[in-house]
Design a protein around this motif. Structure first.
Motif, mmCIF file in Angstrom:
data_model
loop_
_atom_site.group_PDB
_atom_site.id
_atom_site.type_symbol
_atom_site.label_atom_id
_atom_site.label_comp_id
_atom_site.label_asym_id
_atom_site.label_seq_id
_atom_site.Cartn_x
_atom_site.Cartn_y
_atom_site.Cartn_z
ATOM 1 N N LYS A 249 0.836 -1.190 0.000
ATOM 2 C CA LYS A 249 0.000 0.000 0.000
ATOM 3 C C LYS A 249 0.872 1.241 0.000
ATOM 4 N N ASP A 251 0.475 4.256 1.260
ATOM 5 C CA ASP A 251 0.640 4.941 2.537
ATOM 6 C C ASP A 251 1.542 4.160 3.473
ATOM 7 N N GLU A 252 1.438 2.829 3.441
ATOM 8 C CA GLU A 252 2.260 2.001 4.321
ATOM 9 C C GLU A 252 3.727 2.052 3.905
ATOM 10 N N LYS A 255 5.062 5.400 5.297
ATOM 11 C CA LYS A 255 5.216 5.369 6.761
ATOM 12 C C LYS A 255 6.369 4.458 7.179
ATOM 13 N N GLU A 329 -2.493 6.001 -3.879
ATOM 14 C CA GLU A 329 -2.543 5.900 -2.421
ATOM 15 C C GLU A 329 -1.486 6.786 -1.772
ATOM 16 N N ALA A 330 -0.297 6.830 -2.378
ATOM 17 C CA ALA A 330 0.780 7.652 -1.829
ATOM 18 C C ALA A 330 0.429 9.133 -1.913
ATOM 19 N N GLU A 332 -2.557 10.456 -2.163
ATOM 20 C CA GLU A 332 -3.692 10.718 -1.270
ATOM 21 C C GLU A 332 -3.232 10.800 0.182
ATOM 22 N N TYR A 333 -2.307 9.919 0.578
ATOM 23 C CA TYR A 333 -1.806 9.936 1.949
ATOM 24 C C TYR A 333 -1.106 11.258 2.265
ATOM 25 N N ASP A 336 -3.780 13.940 2.583
ATOM 26 C CA ASP A 336 -4.543 13.831 3.826
ATOM 27 C C ASP A 336 -3.724 14.227 5.040
ATOM 28 N N ASN A 337 -2.389 14.167 4.915
ATOM 29 C CA ASN A 337 -1.501 14.523 6.022
ATOM 30 C C ASN A 337 -0.633 15.726 5.663
#
Length: 355
Positions: A249, A251-252, A255, A329-330, A332-333, A336-337
């Protein structure tokens, strides 16, 4: 107006002054490291940006697939769609053969580069330019410094003949890209293994208007310089395209990559998330096989080069879908942050150093 306005960001940064820190350390064949030119550290800029411990995130799209032109055009447009959807900047690095292709076949994409407020254009080279890594097919490193400068300037103001590796009489190179987008491409990727060639490369690009260059030999802090150019700051390189497992993913990956960083954060903490346009549809890069015998950018072929076909395996439909999901996803993450990840463009780097 190309430069994003960050007056509100400065306030957010002050509110988040104590945020946590992060890492990854890898070498990218797309931006071949070159450590022969001495780098220096400058004093911390007086700007309210670049504060200790504050994270900044840049998305870097390296573009170089002129052989599969339609796929390249479609992919770059789709990447811009994603960044405009989430209002997150993307820094796009173009080679001259791709620019020549886009001017001929995708003028609408060129116009999009010029008008999208989320796109910043930079520049890099690939073989068959003789100052790309392990590709000095004309013996440029054996020339005098003045001759090297003049030869590089010839290449960076003229279109290259891909079959011979020699400059033509047509416009091309960094100077041509600068002309068609209306500003000097902000950053240049430099890959020569010869110190004397690299030194002259820096001089040529600085003369033509570049602000930044790259290094992957070590971390680069905001304000560091190399050969008269600033280094694009980079402490946490994330090669997102390497996350090929269909279960990964975006976002994962981010992180995980930034969770253990403990380096110098005195000038901010710069996270560069990288992709190539052909990562979305191919397992490998055609240009490498066009000009090198081993697919590893170490053993150049001889001229004339066969630039018509190359046997690179296409991604399956499932692999392509995964790459797009992973990438979105990246983005969007980060969106969102954004109050802690602070997505920025390379124009914003220029602002940081000028304030």
């Amino acid at each position: 107006m190309k430069k994003l306005i960050f007056s509100c960001l400065s306030i957010v940064i002050l509110l988040n002054f104590g945020c946590t820190t992060e890492i990854v350390s890898e070498t990218d064949v797309s931006e071949t490291p070159s450590s022969s030119v001495e780098t220096t550290n400058s004093s911390t800029p007086s700007s309210t940006l670049g504060l200790d411990g504050v994270k900044y995130t840049m998305f870097i799209l390296n573009v170089h697939d002129w052989l599969n032109g339609n796929d390249s055009i479609e992919t770059v447009n789709k990447v811009i769609d994603i960044h405009e959807k989430y209002e997150v900047p993307v820094n796009i690095y173009l080679t001259d053969p791709v620019v020549q292709l886009y001017v001929e076949k995708a003028p609408d994409l060129i116009e999009r580069f010029k008008t999208s407020k989320y796109v910043t254009i930079s520049y890099h080279s690939r073989a068959p330019t003789p100052y790309y890594s392990n590709f000095d097919i004309i013996g440029i490193h054996e020339l005098s410094d003045d001759e090297i400068y003049d030869k590089i300037m010839e290449y960076e103001t003229h279109k290259i003949d891909l079959a011979t590796g020699l400059p033509t009489e047509s416009e091309g190179g960094y100077a041509y890209l600068k002309e068609i987008i209306g500003y000097a491409p902000v950053t240049v990727g430099i890959g020569s293994e010869y110190k004397n060639v690299e030194t002259q490369l820096m001089k040529v690009y600085k003369t033509l208007g570049a602000s930044f260059t790259l290094t992957h030999a070590k971390e680069a802090l905001l304000g560091d310089t190399k050969g008269g150019l600033y280094l694009r700051p980079e402490q946490i390189p994330i090669k997102l395209y390497e996350s090929k497992a269909l279960t990964s993913k975006g976002d994962e990956v981010i992180k995980s990559a930034i969770s253990n960083y403990s380096g110098d954060t005195s000038k901010g903490e710069f996270i560069n998330i990288k992709f190539h346009e052909d990562n979305f549809y191919l397992n490998g890069s055609p240009w490498i096989w066009n000009f090198y015998t081993d697919g590893q950018t170490s053993d150049p072929k001889s001229t004339p080069f066969d630039i018509t076909t190359v046997n690179v395996k296409e991604k399956t439909d499932a692999e392509r879908a995964h790459m797009w999901t992973l990438y979105e996803e990246a983005v969007e993450y980060v969106k969102d942050n954004s109050e802690t990840m602070h997505p920025i463009s390379e124009f914003d780097l220029e602002d940081m150093l000028s304030e």
